[in-house]
Design an enzyme around this catalytic site. Sequence first.
Site, PDB file in Angstrom:
ATOM      1  CB  THR A 298      -2.073  -5.458  -6.823  1.00 42.17           C
ATOM      2  OG1 THR A 298      -1.455  -5.918  -8.020  1.00 42.17           O
ATOM      3  CG2 THR A 298      -1.051  -4.739  -5.958  1.00 42.17           C
TER       4      THR A 298
ATOM      5  CB  ALA B 101      14.388  11.578 -16.913  1.00 43.16           C
TER       6      ALA B 101
ATOM      7  CG  PHE C 103      11.260   1.013 -14.802  1.00 41.22           C
ATOM      8  CD1 PHE C 103      11.149   0.085 -15.823  1.00 41.22           C
ATOM      9  CD2 PHE C 103      10.094   1.472 -14.204  1.00 41.22           C
ATOM     10  CE1 PHE C 103       9.911  -0.373 -16.244  1.00 41.22           C
ATOM     11  CE2 PHE C 103       8.840   1.023 -14.616  1.00 41.22           C
ATOM     12  CZ  PHE C 103       8.760   0.102 -15.639  1.00 41.22           C
ATOM     13  CG  LEU C 104      17.616   4.522 -14.190  1.00 41.28           C
ATOM     14  CD1 LEU C 104      19.139   4.420 -14.229  1.00 41.28           C
ATOM     15  CD2 LEU C 104      17.189   5.384 -12.991  1.00 41.28           C
TER      16      LEU C 104
ATOM     17  CD  GLU D  70       0.216 -11.699 -14.137  1.00 39.21           C
ATOM     18  OE1 GLU D  70      -0.351 -12.803 -14.063  1.00 39.21           O
ATOM     19  OE2 GLU D  70       1.301 -11.524 -14.720  1.00 39.21           O
TER      20      GLU D  70
ATOM     21  CG  ASN E 150       3.716  -2.513  -9.182  1.00 34.36           C
ATOM     22  OD1 ASN E 150       4.505  -3.072  -9.945  1.00 34.36           O
ATOM     23  ND2 ASN E 150       2.412  -2.548  -9.359  1.00 34.36           N
TER      24      ASN E 150
ATOM     25  CB  CYS F 227      -0.326  -0.902 -11.856  1.00 34.37           C
ATOM     26  SG  CYS F 227      -1.433  -1.990 -12.766  1.00 34.37           S
TER      27      CYS F 227
ATOM     28  N   GLY G 281       2.246   6.703 -14.759  1.00 40.20           N
ATOM     29  CA  GLY G 281       0.794   6.751 -14.614  1.00 40.20           C
ATOM     30  C   GLY G 281       0.271   5.337 -14.764  1.00 40.20           C
TER      31      GLY G 281
ATOM     32  CD  GLU H 129      -2.295  -1.671 -18.817  1.00 37.44           C
ATOM     33  OE1 GLU H 129      -2.451  -0.840 -19.713  1.00 37.44           O
ATOM     34  OE2 GLU H 129      -2.989  -1.698 -17.782  1.00 37.44           O
TER      35      GLU H 129
HETATM   36  C1  UGA Z   1       3.450  -2.023 -13.899  1.00 40.31           C
HETATM   37  C2  UGA Z   1       4.634  -2.932 -13.570  1.00 40.31           C
HETATM   38  O1  UGA Z   1       5.740  -2.602 -14.428  1.00 40.31           O
HETATM   39  C3  UGA Z   1       4.241  -4.398 -13.756  1.00 40.31           C
HETATM   40  O2  UGA Z   1       5.326  -5.244 -13.393  1.00 40.31           O
HETATM   41  C4  UGA Z   1       3.027  -4.686 -12.882  1.00 40.31           C
HETATM   42  O3  UGA Z   1       2.599  -6.039 -13.046  1.00 40.31           O
HETATM   43  C5  UGA Z   1       1.895  -3.757 -13.283  1.00 40.31           C
HETATM   44  O4  UGA Z   1       2.311  -2.389 -13.102  1.00 40.31           O
HETATM   45  C6  UGA Z   1       0.721  -4.076 -12.396  1.00 40.31           C
HETATM   46  O5  UGA Z   1       0.837  -3.884 -11.189  1.00 40.31           O
HETATM   47  O6  UGA Z   1      -0.267  -4.613 -12.889  1.00 40.31           O
HETATM   48  P1  UGA Z   1       2.370  -1.124 -16.184  1.00 40.31           P
HETATM   49  O7  UGA Z   1       1.400  -0.364 -15.353  1.00 40.31           O
HETATM   50  O8  UGA Z   1       1.893  -1.898 -17.365  1.00 40.31           O
HETATM   51  O9  UGA Z   1       3.162  -2.190 -15.280  1.00 40.31           O
HETATM   52  O10 UGA Z   1       3.405  -0.056 -16.712  1.00 40.31           O
HETATM   53  P2  UGA Z   1       4.974   0.219 -16.629  1.00 40.31           P
HETATM   54  O11 UGA Z   1       5.654  -0.320 -17.818  1.00 40.31           O
HETATM   55  O12 UGA Z   1       5.502  -0.160 -15.299  1.00 40.31           O
HETATM   56  O13 UGA Z   1       4.980   1.818 -16.760  1.00 40.31           O
HETATM   57  C7  UGA Z   1       4.331   2.600 -15.766  1.00 40.31           C
HETATM   58  C8  UGA Z   1       4.496   4.062 -16.045  1.00 40.31           C
HETATM   59  O14 UGA Z   1       5.848   4.455 -15.804  1.00 40.31           O
HETATM   60  C9  UGA Z   1       4.194   4.495 -17.475  1.00 40.31           C
HETATM   61  O15 UGA Z   1       3.440   5.694 -17.417  1.00 40.31           O
HETATM   62  C10 UGA Z   1       5.572   4.751 -18.084  1.00 40.31           C
HETATM   63  O16 UGA Z   1       5.532   5.717 -19.096  1.00 40.31           O
HETATM   64  C11 UGA Z   1       6.337   5.232 -16.872  1.00 40.31           C
HETATM   65  N1  UGA Z   1       7.806   5.030 -16.965  1.00 40.31           N
HETATM   66  C12 UGA Z   1       8.315   3.773 -17.055  1.00 40.31           C
HETATM   67  C13 UGA Z   1       8.653   6.128 -16.905  1.00 40.31           C
HETATM   68  O17 UGA Z   1       8.200   7.289 -16.805  1.00 40.31           O
HETATM   69  N2  UGA Z   1      10.002   5.929 -16.952  1.00 40.31           N
HETATM   70  C14 UGA Z   1      10.543   4.688 -17.046  1.00 40.31           C
HETATM   71  O18 UGA Z   1      11.781   4.566 -17.078  1.00 40.31           O
HETATM   72  C15 UGA Z   1       9.685   3.591 -17.106  1.00 40.31           C
END
Ligand code: UGA
Length: 471
Positions: A127, A263, A260-261, A153, A219, A271, A268, A157
């Site tokens: 990125t 709350a 992704f809603l 990408e 992102n 990324c 964290g 995770e």
């Molecule tokens: C994120 C993106 O979703 C990927 O598409 C991207 O490729 C990746 O970063 C990257 O740039 O490498 P990731 O960091 O694995 O992926 O995690 P997410 O599933 O996006 O979750 C990120 C954070 O958001 C987590 O702490 C999760 O608990 C939080 N989250 C997610 C919420 O608080 N609420 C939600 O509704 C969804």
Amino acid sequence: MTTTLSVIGVGYLGAVHAASMAELGHDVIGLDIDAERIAALQAGIPPFHEPGFEDLLATGLETERLRFTTDYADLARADVHFLGLGTPQRADGFGADLSHLEAAVDALAEVLPARGGAPTLVVGKSTVPAGTARKLAARLSHLEGVYLLWNPEFLREGFAVQDTLTPDRLVYGVHDPEDPAAEQAVAMLDDVYAGVLQHQAPRLVMGYEAAELVKASANAFLATKISFINAVSEMCEVTGADVTDVARAIGMDDRIGAKFLRAGVGFGGGCLPKDIRAFMASAEEHGVGESLGFLREVDAVNERRRERVVTLAEELLGGVEGRRITVLGAAFKPNSDDTRDSPALDVATRLRTAGAEVTVTDPQALENARRRVGGLVELEQDTDAALRGAELTVLLTEWDEYRDLDPAQAASLVASPRLIDGRNVLDPSAWREAGWEIRSLGRAELPSGRPSVAKAARGGAFTARSQAALV
Ligand code: UGA
């Protein structure tokens, strides 16, 4: 068709990519300057927890389609080189640190002349801020037959293997989409991804900058969506609404979408936090800082949710000093052992700083947690042992085993049945029935102590688990 390819930088992204490419039948060599990591991978030991990765690694090593090295000279035979290096936040500001990427491109450039001008494709996956690919391409422009393509990408995770082998789209950024050299490069990468493209994943070709911006905006959008619902949470807390009711109802509008809603304590990981900051820094550098100024607010809402947990803990306990608090979760999200910028560890540290005696438990991430906060908080692998004697329990990473806790059994272990659900995954009425005082982010305790009107009207049919389906 089998291609000989390399993956430079076998961290999270690179290691999964290397093993997945071997799974597609390619001959893959993974390179990293971290000799310990290379030795572990070569011995079939995954350096991180990722469902499905260990099996792919084992198969790749067994079939000898996958091997690892620390020596760039071993890469000369490969026709395609993927760049999977990390671009962490710079120590001196919000921008991305591109030094690993630049060093890797320069080291690769040293060995490419040995190919005698044979067509060679270098594929960036990291990125990066818009403009990076064009600058890196310039670093390779003196080499005959070498083309740089940017292929961001999007893997998550916890779903990394699935996202690599069956992505929802592939983005190819090229120097000039009209140029025949770009067509040749695209065809070469299509060959590598033949096994992926057969699943009908859309493949989009565009300029370098657009490809770079696709990743940064994706992102930033995800982070904004999370902070949006968390900002609404703050309104819910002061008006007596339940944010899970609001999220469920607005998510039914296709234009908004339910994902992704969720709350809670916010985002964290390695990324989203650093990527929104790098995006802001990049906008500043281009003189349009105000265009992405709202991301500062996205970051601030996210930060406030962490602090809100500390305030709630203080309210519940009448001050946290000297009180025993157990934090359920250390990873930044479930199904991962990654603790980079983990909201759970951040809150645990804040509680400790405020004087609490904090115990953190997690099924997978304690080893990484030890490196970050060992010595500051107690780390306990066993959930029951961690709960024993707690005056307050705080759920911050929604692992299944915490969602599935039996409130009555948990009540028998703790010193006081008080709980903060920082991810809105527990059914508050079930926990209250078992004698718990429970507070959730974005679900105000009504003055009457009764659930919100919407919840009462549908008899609490929307359970914690059905919210989980919105991931
Ligand atoms: C994120 C993106 O979703 C990927 O598409 C991207 O490729 C990746 O970063 C990257 O740039 O490498 P990731 O960091 O694995 O992926 O995690 P997410 O599933 O996006 O979750 C990120 C954070 O958001 C987590 O702490 C999760 O608990 C939080 N989250 C997610 C919420 O608080 N609420 C939600 O509704 C969804």
